[in-house]
Design an enzyme around this catalytic site. Structure first.
Site, PDB file in Angstrom:
ATOM      1  N   LYS A 158      -6.118  -2.428  14.399  1.00 54.15           N
ATOM      2  CA  LYS A 158      -6.085  -1.020  13.999  1.00 54.15           C
ATOM      3  C   LYS A 158      -7.460  -0.383  14.211  1.00 54.15           C
ATOM      4  O   LYS A 158      -8.472  -1.071  14.168  1.00 54.15           O
ATOM      5  CB  LYS A 158      -5.727  -0.913  12.509  1.00 54.15           C
ATOM      6  CG  LYS A 158      -4.283  -1.210  12.169  1.00 54.15           C
ATOM      7  CD  LYS A 158      -4.035  -1.047  10.681  1.00 54.15           C
ATOM      8  CE  LYS A 158      -2.580  -1.355  10.335  1.00 54.15           C
ATOM      9  NZ  LYS A 158      -1.632  -0.392  10.925  1.00 54.15           N
ATOM     10  N   ARG A 161       7.967  -6.280   9.522  1.00 57.23           N
ATOM     11  CA  ARG A 161       9.339  -6.686   9.849  1.00 57.23           C
ATOM     12  C   ARG A 161       9.420  -8.180  10.159  1.00 57.23           C
ATOM     13  O   ARG A 161      10.436  -8.816   9.941  1.00 57.23           O
ATOM     14  CB  ARG A 161       9.848  -5.823  11.007  1.00 57.23           C
ATOM     15  CG  ARG A 161       9.069  -5.968  12.273  1.00 57.23           C
ATOM     16  CD  ARG A 161       9.287  -4.816  13.253  1.00 57.23           C
ATOM     17  NE  ARG A 161       8.528  -3.620  12.898  1.00 57.23           N
ATOM     18  CZ  ARG A 161       8.567  -2.486  13.601  1.00 57.23           C
ATOM     19  NH1 ARG A 161       9.345  -2.381  14.665  1.00 57.23           N
ATOM     20  NH2 ARG A 161       7.856  -1.444  13.220  1.00 57.23           N
TER      21      ARG A 161
HETATM   22  N1  BES Z   1       1.438  -1.344   7.315  1.00 51.59           N
HETATM   23  C1  BES Z   1       1.660  -0.619   8.518  1.00 51.59           C
HETATM   24  C2  BES Z   1       2.348   0.710   8.284  1.00 51.59           C
HETATM   25  C3  BES Z   1       1.503   1.815   7.694  1.00 51.59           C
HETATM   26  C4  BES Z   1       0.544   2.439   8.457  1.00 51.59           C
HETATM   27  C5  BES Z   1       1.721   2.248   6.411  1.00 51.59           C
HETATM   28  C6  BES Z   1      -0.208   3.475   7.920  1.00 51.59           C
HETATM   29  C7  BES Z   1       0.984   3.280   5.894  1.00 51.59           C
HETATM   30  C8  BES Z   1       0.024   3.885   6.637  1.00 51.59           C
HETATM   31  C9  BES Z   1       2.542  -1.428   9.465  1.00 51.59           C
HETATM   32  O1  BES Z   1       2.365  -2.790   9.410  1.00 51.59           O
HETATM   33  C10 BES Z   1       2.230  -0.984  10.831  1.00 51.59           C
HETATM   34  O2  BES Z   1       1.137  -1.200  11.262  1.00 51.59           O
HETATM   35  N2  BES Z   1       3.195  -0.381  11.510  1.00 51.59           N
HETATM   36  C11 BES Z   1       2.998   0.103  12.844  1.00 51.59           C
HETATM   37  C12 BES Z   1       4.233  -0.187  13.642  1.00 51.59           C
HETATM   38  C13 BES Z   1       4.071   0.075  15.118  1.00 51.59           C
HETATM   39  C14 BES Z   1       3.100  -0.913  15.718  1.00 51.59           C
HETATM   40  C15 BES Z   1       5.418  -0.023  15.780  1.00 51.59           C
HETATM   41  C16 BES Z   1       2.758   1.613  12.748  1.00 51.59           C
HETATM   42  O3  BES Z   1       3.416   2.286  11.968  1.00 51.59           O
HETATM   43  O4  BES Z   1       1.892   2.089  13.491  1.00 51.59           O
HETATM   44 MN    MN Z   2       0.800  -3.419  10.693  1.00 50.94          MN
END
Ligand code: BES
Ligand code: MN
Ligand code: ZN
Length: 494
Positions: free
Chosen positions: A280, A354
């Protein structure tokens, strides 16, 4: 904080502060009207000259009101009854209690029946007042060296009723509200603790703490070896990049006979989400300590069930792990085998929620559940779609979905349904495995749920995406304890 119920009269009740609501248009409720009479119309005069703001939640502190035993009277403006009555009450009561924090009053009182009305009886009002009181007195200062302002939190709230029947109803409501409030605050504590403290093993320890002295609860913790034996290759692939060993925490609350099928709650427990190799960006990454708020809400619900002695069976399942980049970490393109036997091509290691939920959802089959509800901070897309006001709800069962929507409305902890049509499943096609773990940018919240749906064919299932609701950012940064209220309302009502 202590919550007390007692029979009393408005003018003779002794307390640091008596909170009295005034409706829109200066309409005095019973308590304010009585106090007004005792003080020869002082409250009416203050209202007439506009000392109490017109917007919902405005307050006016009146010290040493003549003819009244309470040290202070706090008038609070309630909103329009046209809105959900419970939400109107919660907002006004919360504002009043928050206001008290800056004063010398350490204990407060409210007459429950000032807050009842259409669609809201004494018991319901007492429950909401208790929930609000616990929420507003919540502080998270365990990592601050200096004690907070001693004038800070409220120590005691008295819920007053004018007769025996009211006292009885208020006592029942306060018990429910207190249990749920404690559950919410436990969820907030776990969410707020930093990831160097709140690790998967720490969560397992917290589960064992909940168990202590509780006959109705049993706790089991599965380690890596057990997961490998069960074939949980997907969960393990997320944990492989972390020095912290993963845990699968199983909490079984037995409040009803063994014949009664349980509701299974599955909470995403990523104690920190760096994204893994698909790392990230740095901005606000600290907030990824909240990526275990689904797990925290499961702990909160089990706590509330214990406090209430709820007469039903509830199972909590928490897959807990970190998502870190490392020499052992999963790479984009890696293919893993889930406990269900289905293979997954991991195109993005940041779609890890997931990957841990799918194995926990397969594990849930062994409880022969009445229904399974998973709770997860799953997608940033859900924050874009619904913001902080509602959780995303997706389900393979219309009745379950309707029940959760109603519970959210009723508890003022709302969710909103998104479709799970087959059309969206195509996005998860992989050239190399049974499915990919991501589906592209479009409809990211739905395609994440589509992924989960491939592991939930054997039971009624709902998915709550709490990415937008589980915590607040900015100056009020902190866990909210949502959706404990929604889930407890569902468990109480169905
Ligand atoms: N924990 C995150 C989702 C999230 C991001 C919650 C920001 C709250 C604020 C999750 O694990 C994630 O990173 N999801 C990705 C999925 C994508 C790679 C398909 C996302 O939402 O960017
Ligand atoms: Mn994630
Ligand atoms: Zn995550």
């Amino acid at each position: 904080m202590e919550i007390l119920v007692k029979q009393a009269a408005a003018t003779t009740l002794r307390c640091g502060c008596l909170i009295a609501p005034a409706g829109p248009g200066n309409k005095l409720r019973a308590t304010a009207a009585t106090l007004d009479e005792a003080s020869k119309g002082r409250l009416t005069r203050l209202l007439k000259r506009g000392d109490l703001g017109a917007s919902a939640g405005s307050t006016l502190m009146v010290p040493d009101l003549a003819g009244v035993q309470a040290q202070r009277v706090l008038l609070v403006r309630t909103g329009n009854a046209g809105q959900q009555p419970g939400a109107v009450l919660r907002k006004a009561a919360s504002a009043a209690i928050r206001q008290l924090a800056g004063t010398g009053a350490r204990d407060a009182a409210m007459f429950v029946d000032d807050w009842t009305g259409k669609g809201l009886d004494t018991q319901a009002a007492a429950r909401i007042l208790s929930e609000a009181a616990l929420a507003q007195s919540y502080r998270f200062d365990e990592f601050k060296s200096e004690e907070g302002d001693a004038r800070g939190a409220l120590r005691k709230l008295t819920l007053a009723a004018s007769d025996r029947q009211g006292t009885k109803a208020a006592t029942a409501g306060a018990k429910t509200g207190r249990a749920i409030g404690l559950g919410v605050n436990l969820a907030r504590d776990l969410g707020n603790r930093p990831a160097n403290v709140c690790t998967p093993s720490y969560l397992a320890e917290q589960a064992r703490n909940l168990k202590r002295g509780q006959r109705k609860l049993s706790v089991a913790v599965l380690d890596e070896k057990k997961m490998r034996d069960l074939g949980m290759g997907s969960l393990l692939s997320v944990a492989s990049g972390s020095r912290q060993p993963p845990r699968l925490i199983v909490l079984e609350y037995r409040g009803a006979s063994a014949k009664s099928k349980p509701i299974v709650l599955v909470g995403k427990g990523v104690t920190f989400d760096t994204g893994g190799i698909s790392i990230k960006p740095a901005a606000a990454m600290d907030e990824m300590k909240f990526d275990m708020c689904g797990a925290a809400s499961v702990f909160g619900c089990i706590k509330a069930c214990l406090e209430l002695g709820l007469e039903r069976n509830v199972v909590g399942l928490v897959p807990a792990t970190e998502n870190m980049p490392d020499g052992q970490a999963t790479r984009p393109g890696d293919i893993v085998k889930s406990m269900s036997g289905q293979t997954i091509e991991i195109l993005n290691t940041d779609a890890e929620g997931r990957l841990i939920l799918c194995d926990a959802l397969t594990y849930a089959e062994r409880f022969e559940p009445e229904a399974v509800i998973d709770i997860a901070t799953l997608t940033g897309a859900c924050v874009i779609a619904l913001g902080e006001h509602a959780a995303g709800l997706m389900s393979n069962d219309d009745r379950l979905a309707d029940d959760l929507l109603a519970a959210g409305q009723e508890s003022d902890d709302r969710c909103w349904r998104l479709p799970l049509w087959d059309d969206y499943q195509e996005a998860l096609k992989s050239n190399f495995a049974d499915m990919a773990n991501v589906g592209g940018r479009a409809a990211g919240t739905i395609t994440a749920a589509c992924f989960l749906s491939r592991f939930t064919g054997k039971y009624r299932w709902a998915h709550l995406d709490i990415a937008g609701t589980a915590w607040l950012g900015g100056k009020n940064k902190g866990a909210t304890g949502r959706p404990v209220r929604l889930l407890m309302q569902y468990l109480l009502a169905h």
